[in-house]
Enzyme design. Structure first.
Site, PDB file in Angstrom:
ATOM      1  N   ASP A   9      27.593  35.142  40.469  1.00  0.00           N
ATOM      2  CA  ASP A   9      28.487  35.976  39.672  1.00  0.00           C
ATOM      3  C   ASP A   9      29.762  36.128  40.523  1.00  0.00           C
ATOM      4  O   ASP A   9      29.725  35.925  41.741  1.00  0.00           O
ATOM      5  CB  ASP A   9      27.808  37.329  39.433  1.00  0.00           C
ATOM      6  CG  ASP A   9      28.738  38.330  38.791  1.00  0.00           C
ATOM      7  OD1 ASP A   9      29.430  37.965  37.821  1.00  0.00           O
ATOM      8  OD2 ASP A   9      28.789  39.481  39.266  1.00  0.00           O
ATOM      9  N   LEU A  10      30.868  36.457  39.886  1.00  0.00           N
ATOM     10  CA  LEU A  10      32.132  36.568  40.644  1.00  0.00           C
ATOM     11  C   LEU A  10      32.466  38.027  41.023  1.00  0.00           C
ATOM     12  O   LEU A  10      32.471  38.388  42.202  1.00  0.00           O
ATOM     13  CB  LEU A  10      33.269  35.961  39.816  1.00  0.00           C
ATOM     14  CG  LEU A  10      34.672  36.115  40.373  1.00  0.00           C
ATOM     15  CD1 LEU A  10      34.822  35.406  41.719  1.00  0.00           C
ATOM     16  CD2 LEU A  10      35.708  35.569  39.384  1.00  0.00           C
ATOM     17  N   ASP A  11      32.742  38.849  39.978  1.00  0.00           N
ATOM     18  CA  ASP A  11      33.196  40.221  40.241  1.00  0.00           C
ATOM     19  C   ASP A  11      32.088  41.050  40.899  1.00  0.00           C
ATOM     20  O   ASP A  11      31.028  41.258  40.317  1.00  0.00           O
ATOM     21  CB  ASP A  11      33.602  40.900  38.923  1.00  0.00           C
ATOM     22  CG  ASP A  11      34.773  40.190  38.243  1.00  0.00           C
ATOM     23  OD1 ASP A  11      35.732  39.845  38.944  1.00  0.00           O
ATOM     24  OD2 ASP A  11      34.715  40.006  37.014  1.00  0.00           O
ATOM     25  N   THR A  17      36.500  42.593  43.181  1.00  0.00           N
ATOM     26  CA  THR A  17      37.318  42.831  41.984  1.00  0.00           C
ATOM     27  C   THR A  17      36.701  43.863  41.037  1.00  0.00           C
ATOM     28  O   THR A  17      37.383  44.327  40.125  1.00  0.00           O
ATOM     29  CB  THR A  17      37.507  41.508  41.210  1.00  0.00           C
ATOM     30  OG1 THR A  17      36.276  40.786  41.279  1.00  0.00           O
ATOM     31  CG2 THR A  17      38.620  40.673  41.800  1.00  0.00           C
ATOM     32  N   LYS A  45      29.438  46.709  34.090  1.00  0.00           N
ATOM     33  CA  LYS A  45      29.374  45.557  34.994  1.00  0.00           C
ATOM     34  C   LYS A  45      28.666  44.381  34.326  1.00  0.00           C
ATOM     35  O   LYS A  45      27.565  44.532  33.807  1.00  0.00           O
ATOM     36  CB  LYS A  45      28.683  45.942  36.308  1.00  0.00           C
ATOM     37  CG  LYS A  45      29.566  46.841  37.161  1.00  0.00           C
ATOM     38  CD  LYS A  45      28.977  47.103  38.529  1.00  0.00           C
ATOM     39  CE  LYS A  45      29.939  47.945  39.351  1.00  0.00           C
ATOM     40  NZ  LYS A  45      29.337  48.389  40.610  1.00  0.00           N
ATOM     41  N   ILE A  47      29.506  42.983  31.658  1.00  0.00           N
ATOM     42  CA  ILE A  47      29.663  43.060  30.199  1.00  0.00           C
ATOM     43  C   ILE A  47      31.098  42.677  29.811  1.00  0.00           C
ATOM     44  O   ILE A  47      32.058  43.083  30.476  1.00  0.00           O
ATOM     45  CB  ILE A  47      29.348  44.518  29.722  1.00  0.00           C
ATOM     46  CG1 ILE A  47      27.941  44.942  30.172  1.00  0.00           C
ATOM     47  CG2 ILE A  47      29.527  44.670  28.218  1.00  0.00           C
ATOM     48  CD1 ILE A  47      26.793  44.128  29.613  1.00  0.00           C
ATOM     49  N   SER A 114      30.580  33.610  35.441  1.00  0.00           N
ATOM     50  CA  SER A 114      31.237  34.917  35.327  1.00  0.00           C
ATOM     51  C   SER A 114      31.546  35.279  33.881  1.00  0.00           C
ATOM     52  O   SER A 114      32.007  34.436  33.113  1.00  0.00           O
ATOM     53  CB  SER A 114      32.542  34.895  36.122  1.00  0.00           C
ATOM     54  OG  SER A 114      33.281  36.073  35.875  1.00  0.00           O
ATOM     55  N   ALA A 115      31.320  36.551  33.559  1.00  0.00           N
ATOM     56  CA  ALA A 115      31.629  37.063  32.210  1.00  0.00           C
ATOM     57  C   ALA A 115      33.128  37.261  32.017  1.00  0.00           C
ATOM     58  O   ALA A 115      33.576  37.605  30.933  1.00  0.00           O
ATOM     59  CB  ALA A 115      30.902  38.385  31.989  1.00  0.00           C
ATOM     60  N   LYS A 145      25.900  38.166  29.168  1.00  0.00           N
ATOM     61  CA  LYS A 145      24.772  38.754  29.893  1.00  0.00           C
ATOM     62  C   LYS A 145      24.407  40.053  29.166  1.00  0.00           C
ATOM     63  O   LYS A 145      25.326  40.738  28.697  1.00  0.00           O
ATOM     64  CB  LYS A 145      25.190  39.068  31.342  1.00  0.00           C
ATOM     65  CG  LYS A 145      25.640  37.821  32.111  1.00  0.00           C
ATOM     66  CD  LYS A 145      26.322  38.205  33.427  1.00  0.00           C
ATOM     67  CE  LYS A 145      26.941  36.985  34.088  1.00  0.00           C
ATOM     68  NZ  LYS A 145      27.684  37.287  35.326  1.00  0.00           N
ATOM     69  N   GLU A 169      23.785  38.383  41.753  1.00  0.00           N
ATOM     70  CA  GLU A 169      24.353  39.292  40.761  1.00  0.00           C
ATOM     71  C   GLU A 169      24.455  40.725  41.270  1.00  0.00           C
ATOM     72  O   GLU A 169      23.563  41.190  41.966  1.00  0.00           O
ATOM     73  CB  GLU A 169      23.432  39.319  39.533  1.00  0.00           C
ATOM     74  CG  GLU A 169      23.890  38.481  38.386  1.00  0.00           C
ATOM     75  CD  GLU A 169      25.156  38.969  37.704  1.00  0.00           C
ATOM     76  OE1 GLU A 169      25.589  40.101  37.972  1.00  0.00           O
ATOM     77  OE2 GLU A 169      25.711  38.219  36.894  1.00  0.00           O
ATOM     78  N   ASP A 170      25.516  41.422  40.870  1.00  0.00           N
ATOM     79  CA  ASP A 170      25.621  42.848  41.220  1.00  0.00           C
ATOM     80  C   ASP A 170      25.367  43.749  40.008  1.00  0.00           C
ATOM     81  O   ASP A 170      25.409  44.965  40.137  1.00  0.00           O
ATOM     82  CB  ASP A 170      27.012  43.168  41.801  1.00  0.00           C
ATOM     83  CG  ASP A 170      28.100  43.091  40.746  1.00  0.00           C
ATOM     84  OD1 ASP A 170      28.051  42.178  39.897  1.00  0.00           O
ATOM     85  OD2 ASP A 170      29.002  43.949  40.753  1.00  0.00           O
TER      86      ASP A 170
HETATM   87  C1  BG6 Z   1      32.614  40.833  34.439  1.00  0.00           C
HETATM   88  C2  BG6 Z   1      32.829  42.226  34.953  1.00  0.00           C
HETATM   89  O1  BG6 Z   1      32.541  39.948  35.501  1.00  0.00           O
HETATM   90  O2  BG6 Z   1      33.696  40.446  33.574  1.00  0.00           O
HETATM   91  C3  BG6 Z   1      33.068  43.199  33.796  1.00  0.00           C
HETATM   92  O3  BG6 Z   1      31.678  42.624  35.679  1.00  0.00           O
HETATM   93  C4  BG6 Z   1      34.220  42.697  32.926  1.00  0.00           C
HETATM   94  O4  BG6 Z   1      33.370  44.471  34.342  1.00  0.00           O
HETATM   95  C5  BG6 Z   1      33.895  41.289  32.441  1.00  0.00           C
HETATM   96  O5  BG6 Z   1      34.382  43.555  31.797  1.00  0.00           O
HETATM   97  C6  BG6 Z   1      34.995  40.707  31.558  1.00  0.00           C
HETATM   98  O6  BG6 Z   1      36.148  40.480  32.314  1.00  0.00           O
HETATM   99  P1  BG6 Z   1      37.569  40.093  31.729  1.00  0.00           P
HETATM  100  O7  BG6 Z   1      38.377  39.753  32.959  1.00  0.00           O
HETATM  101  O8  BG6 Z   1      37.385  38.906  30.826  1.00  0.00           O
HETATM  102  O9  BG6 Z   1      38.086  41.285  30.999  1.00  0.00           O
HETATM  103 MG    MG Z   2      29.559  41.297  38.729  1.00  0.00          MG
END
Ligand code: BG6
Ligand code: MG
Length: 215
Positions: A9-11, A17, A45, A47, A114-115, A145, A169-170
């Site tokens: 996962d990234l964030d 971030t 997170k 989502i 990553s989402a 996810k 994953e966090d």
């Molecule tokens: C996930 C984060 O990686 O990406 C969420 O954990 C975030 O907090 C989601 O809402 C969507 O990100 P973005 O950058 O497309 O708004």
């Molecule tokens: Mg994350």
């Protein structure tokens, strides 16, 4: 079991971030007079953007039309994009660079799942794009996810069976997605919150412990 694929996962796992997502939502919530705190943020997170706004509205007993939701989710994204413009390799979380270079030396296939639709830009600013064999972001999948789709797409594209992959994953939703994908789930963060993971580490600094999974 010797695993041969690693999906990150990234964030909140690779980059610091998650705090910027929180700050951008907080700014929007304050402007709209909505209550928002760290506890609600935990539920966001992993989502997607629109769904995150829906959770905040639901917590506040408020209703927005589809157009309003799109407008405000977009506004949150503008705040977020402004914050991540200044990201550099210094924003990598502890242990990430060391772990990834060790995994590469072992010949482990590497992916990001990553989402976030901002994942490609963040990875570019971090100088990490070339390190990964494949990157899946929210733009490429239908279900977010905790659905396993994003991790299954990553595994397929690095040519590794799901049961031979370790995911990092966090988020609670991310751990559920990994388990549903049949992967070994490493939770990064709080042990109680990530209790469904197969292993929980506070960050990626226990390199030796993690590398054992791939030896
Ligand atoms: C996930 C984060 O990686 O990406 C969420 O954990 C975030 O907090 C989601 O809402 C969507 O990100 P973005 O950058 O497309 O708004
Ligand atoms: Mg994350």
């Amino acid at each position: 079991m010797r695993y041969c694929g690693a999906i990150f996962d990234l964030d909140g796992v690779i980059a610091d971030t998650a705090k910027y997502h929180y700050l951008a939502w907080k700014r929007l919530a304050d402007e709209l007079g909505l209550y928002f705190d760290e506890k609600i943020n935990e539920r966001l997170k992993g989502i997607g953007r629109l769904e995150s706004l829906e959770i905040i509205l639901q917590e506040n007993g408020r209703y927005f039309s589809r157009r309003e939701k799109e407008y405000y989710a977009n506004k949150k994204n503008e705040y977020y994009v402004e914050m991540i413009r200044r990201i550099t390799p210094k924003d990598l979380l502890p242990g990430v660079a060391d772990l990834i270079s060790n995994l590469k030396d072992l010949g482990v296939k590497l992916a990001v799942a990553s989402a976030s639709k901002n994942a490609p830009a963040v990875l570019k600013n971090l100088g990490l794009v070339e390190w990964f064999d494949y990157i899946v972001d929210a733009g490429q999948i239908k279900k977010g996810k905790p659905d396993p789709e994003i991790f299954l797409v990553a595994a397929r594209n690095i040519g590794v069976k799901p049961r031979e992959c370790v995911g990092f994953e966090d988020s609670v939703a991310g751990i559920a997605a990994l388990k549903a994908a049949g992967m070994f789930a490493v939770g990064v963060g709080d042990e109680k919150r990530l209790k469904d993971a197969d292993l929980v580490v506070k960050d990626l600094t226990p390199t030796e412990q993690i590398l054992k999974l791939f030896l």
